[in-house]
Design an enzyme around this catalytic site. Structure first.
Site, PDB file in Angstrom:
ATOM      1  N   CYS A 244     -20.373 -34.776  49.552  1.00  0.00           N
ATOM      2  CA  CYS A 244     -20.432 -34.775  48.084  1.00  0.00           C
ATOM      3  C   CYS A 244     -21.384 -35.846  47.564  1.00  0.00           C
ATOM      4  CB  CYS A 244     -19.042 -34.928  47.484  1.00  0.00           C
ATOM      5  SG  CYS A 244     -18.209 -36.468  47.925  1.00  0.00           S
TER       6      CYS A 244
ATOM      7  N   VAL B  97     -18.616 -40.972  58.526  1.00  0.00           N
ATOM      8  CA  VAL B  97     -19.632 -39.997  58.143  1.00  0.00           C
ATOM      9  C   VAL B  97     -19.850 -40.122  56.638  1.00  0.00           C
ATOM     10  CG1 VAL B  97     -17.897 -38.151  57.855  1.00  0.00           C
ATOM     11  CG2 VAL B  97     -20.286 -37.559  58.276  1.00  0.00           C
TER      12      VAL B  97
ATOM     13  N   ASP C 292     -24.385 -35.394  44.963  1.00  0.00           N
ATOM     14  CA  ASP C 292     -24.559 -36.269  43.810  1.00  0.00           C
ATOM     15  C   ASP C 292     -25.973 -36.848  43.760  1.00  0.00           C
ATOM     16  OD1 ASP C 292     -22.756 -37.277  41.564  1.00  0.00           O
ATOM     17  OD2 ASP C 292     -23.802 -39.112  42.176  1.00  0.00           O
TER      18      ASP C 292
END
Length: 197
Positions: free
Chosen positions: A88, A84, A92
């Site tokens: 984060c 997956v 970003d």
């Protein structure tokens, strides 16, 4: 193709080749300062094209797309037997895009993520998905020339194959002069971290 800085500021979209050239500092032939807010290079560059940039006053919008490939680097390690894309990295991507928006609006310097409000994940990106779309509404842009900084704040929706999977509220990125660490790995004035001044 290289662009004059004034032409760069007028653009409303960018191709993958142009974003790669920008990440290497080779898109703008007459940058106002060296570096001019570079994007990360692959594999940390988290989108393949910018399809829309618009602005009116302190508000605006930026939309980008990321092509998903079965062999993307993050699927090889996150997680083994359960691949997956890390959430984060989607956050970003939003910071990268907000920083790029600040550069397009005339910010000069190096980009840094400055935070975000509420972040919610209610979906995921898997190896057989096709396209991730980042839609960011810029709530406020401020070019603070006296402080050698520019800041943009926006809220984002992230979609995979047209299904909304994340929301990120009040994400903030800034552009700052005189913070780039160009002589890495040598020790110098910019080789240590700390508060941005």
């Amino acid at each position: 193709m290289r662009l004059k800085y004034q032409d760069f500021l007028q653009r409303t979209s960018f191709s993958k080749d142009e974003l790669l050239a920008y990440s290497w500092g080779d898109l703008i032939e007459d940058p106002p300062i060296e570096g001019c807010g570079l994007l990360p290079s692959p594999p940390m560059l988290m989108f393949d094209r910018i399809t829309e940039i618009s602005h009116k006053g302190k508000r605006g919008r930026i939309v980008a797309e990321q092509d998903i490939s079965l062999d993307d680097w993050f699927f090889q390690c996150h997680f083994r037997q359960d691949p997956v894309q890390p959430g984060c990295l989607g956050v970003d991507a939003v910071w990268q895009l907000i920083g790029f928006y600040a550069i397009i609006r005339g910010g000069k310097g190096a980009g840094r993520a400055l935070g975000a409000g509420a972040i919610e994940f209610f979906g995921q990106i898997r190896p057989h998905n096709k396209i991730v779309r980042y839609e960011i509404d810029i709530k406020r842009f401020s070019n603070m020339a006296a402080q050698d900084a520019a800041i943009a704040i926006g809220s984002a929706k992230v979609f995979v194959d047209d299904q909304e999977i994340y929301t990120i509220n009040d994400a903030k990125a800034g552009i700052f002069k005189n913070i780039q660490y160009r002589d890495y790995p040598h020790q110098s004035a910019q080789s240590l971290g700390g508060q941005l001044t």
